[in-house]
Design a protein around this motif. Structure first.
Motif, short mmCIF file in Angstrom:
data_model
loop_
_atom_site.label_atom_id
_atom_site.label_comp_id
_atom_site.label_asym_id
_atom_site.label_seq_id
_atom_site.Cartn_x
_atom_site.Cartn_y
_atom_site.Cartn_z
N UNK A 236 0.81 -1.22 0.00
CA UNK A 236 0.00 0.00 0.00
C UNK A 236 0.85 1.27 0.00
N UNK A 237 1.74 1.36 -1.00
CA UNK A 237 2.65 2.51 -1.06
C UNK A 237 2.76 3.04 -2.48
N UNK A 253 3.14 6.63 2.01
CA UNK A 253 2.34 5.55 2.58
C UNK A 253 1.20 6.08 3.45
N UNK A 254 1.38 7.27 4.03
CA UNK A 254 0.28 7.95 4.71
C UNK A 254 0.18 9.37 4.17
N UNK A 259 -4.31 9.21 6.68
CA UNK A 259 -5.00 8.34 5.73
C UNK A 259 -3.97 7.42 5.06
N UNK A 260 -4.44 6.40 4.36
CA UNK A 260 -3.53 5.48 3.70
C UNK A 260 -4.22 4.80 2.53
N UNK A 261 -3.42 4.20 1.64
CA UNK A 261 -3.95 3.42 0.53
C UNK A 261 -4.39 2.04 1.01
N UNK A 274 1.03 16.41 -11.68
CA UNK A 274 0.08 15.96 -10.67
C UNK A 274 -0.11 14.45 -10.81
N UNK A 275 -0.02 13.74 -9.68
CA UNK A 275 -0.08 12.28 -9.67
C UNK A 275 -1.44 11.83 -9.15
N UNK A 276 -2.08 10.96 -9.91
CA UNK A 276 -3.38 10.40 -9.55
C UNK A 276 -3.20 8.91 -9.30
N UNK A 277 -3.71 8.42 -8.17
CA UNK A 277 -3.58 7.02 -7.81
C UNK A 277 -4.96 6.39 -7.72
N UNK A 278 -5.14 5.25 -8.41
CA UNK A 278 -6.36 4.46 -8.26
C UNK A 278 -6.23 3.64 -6.98
N UNK A 279 -6.85 4.14 -5.92
CA UNK A 279 -6.80 3.50 -4.61
C UNK A 279 -7.89 2.43 -4.59
#
Length: 369
Positions: A236-237, A253-254, A259-261, A274-279
């Protein structure tokens, strides 16, 4: 030997758990929207590829009007894990958002014509070739721009040999068309030339103490800054690396208010960095600025516009509009960037993440038959 469990966790058990959790226990809690500027938000614009038999797995924009979607069937949970739905759907968005103009590939292990078993992440190089992580065939397939076979490299393996893969889940290409492979079961990233020649370069993702299982690199992207960004779906990183290898330059990681993934799988990076993450298992998108400082989250669990069920991948067009592989809703959503919209009542509400639903949903490692 190791094998890829990423597909197998999307079972009827997971679907049932998500529904029960959402309706009875884990209703999301609205949070205050935080935007990069006072006039930046997203709103739902369209569903693409909705209701097709093949579930959307990964996305790439060949250009602003051409969306490529890898599709597979999550109902297949027994070996040989082939689905007649495995392939790549091409959408000419100016013509139709519901019917693909072409479908490349079928299920299997051939090369001419192209065949796949659970095709995963894709990238398009400067010549228009489509580079595909053919995950269950443990290889990289390269198609010409028209979908015909170009070349392939790699086969199953656990060693340090440069052409050995264990369930590769994503690929990225840099400005020189070098190919970066997320070699997931082996917990590493490997690098190849545009012709598929191994570049004697790989690096293993960190294994956080006291864990011993290899990390699980999934989504990877090359940013406009030339750095490589990787999400680790097991631990989850989010990592940032130099493309010359070495230890991570930065780790997330937080974020936010502790909050966290939870099982992040996909990445997209816009022209501003800009970075977008599919959590994925939190059913939301998390946004970071170019310094990896937390900005906001977009979406919540559900089936309505701007809601997601296990989003697995992302793409961004030149206008900043966001495309989301909303996998368990069996659709791709387009979220329109509204740089002039007020942020007091955003069209797509920001939500806190769902509590984790248990280890059964997370990718893991087990013996390969």
């Amino acid at each position: 030997m190791l094998f890829c469990k990423r597909r197998l966790r999307w079972t009827s058990f997971l679907l049932g758990m998500l529904v029960v959790a959402q309706s009875a226990l884990l209703a999301p809690v609205p949070a205050t929207a935080i935007f990069p500027s006072a006039a930046d938000s997203y709103s739902w614009e369209a569903d693409i590829a909705a209701g097709r038999e093949g579930y959307p797995e990964a996305l790439v924009l060949a250009d602003d009007d051409t969306l490529l979607v890898t599709e597979t069937d999550y109902a297949v949970t027994a070996e040989p894990y082939e689905s007649v739905l495995d392939g790549i759907a091409k959408y000419d968005l100016a013509v139709s958002t519901s019917t693909p103009t072409a479908v490349y590939g079928t299920a299997g292990s051939s090369t001419t014509p192209p065949q796949f078993i659970w095709p995963a992440g894709m990238a398009v190089d400067s010549t228009g070739r489509i580079v595909v992580a053919d995950s269950w065939n443990d290889r990289i397939m390269i198609l010409a721009a028209d979908g015909t076979f170009d070349s392939t490299f790699g086969s199953y393996g656990e060693g340090t040999g440069g052409y050995e893969f264990g369930c590769p889940l994503d690929v990225a290409v840099d400005a020189s068309d070098n190919i970066y492979v997320s070699d997931s079961d082996n917990g590493r990233i490997q690098v190849y030339s545009s012709s598929g020649t191994y570049q004697d370069l790989y690096w293993n993702l960190p294994i956080p103490s006291p864990n011993t299982a290899p990390a699980w690199p999934d989504g990877i992207q090359i940013g406009p800054d030339g750095y490589l960004y990787v999400v680790d779906a097991l631990y989850h990183k989010l990592y940032k690396y130099s493309t010359s290898g070495g230890a991570p330059i930065a780790t997330v990681d937080t974020f936010g208010n502790s909050d966290s993934f939870d099982g992040p799988q996909g990445l997209a990076i816009d022209s501003d960095g800009t970075v977008y993450v599919a959590d994925t298992q939190n059913s939301r998108i998390v946004r970071f600025d170019s310094n990896l400082a937390y900005v906001d989250t977009v979406g919540t669990y559900g089936s309505g516009p701007g809601q997601f069920k296990s989003p697995e991948d992302l793409a961004i067009d030149s206008d900043g509009n966001l495309y989301v592989a909303d996998t368990l809703n069996d659709r791709v959503q387009k979220l329109k960037l509204n740089p002039a919209a007020p942020d007091t009542v955003p069209p797509v509400t920001t939500f806190q993440h769902l509590p984790q639903l248990g280890q059964e949903q997370r990718p893991g490692h087990t013996e390969r038959a």
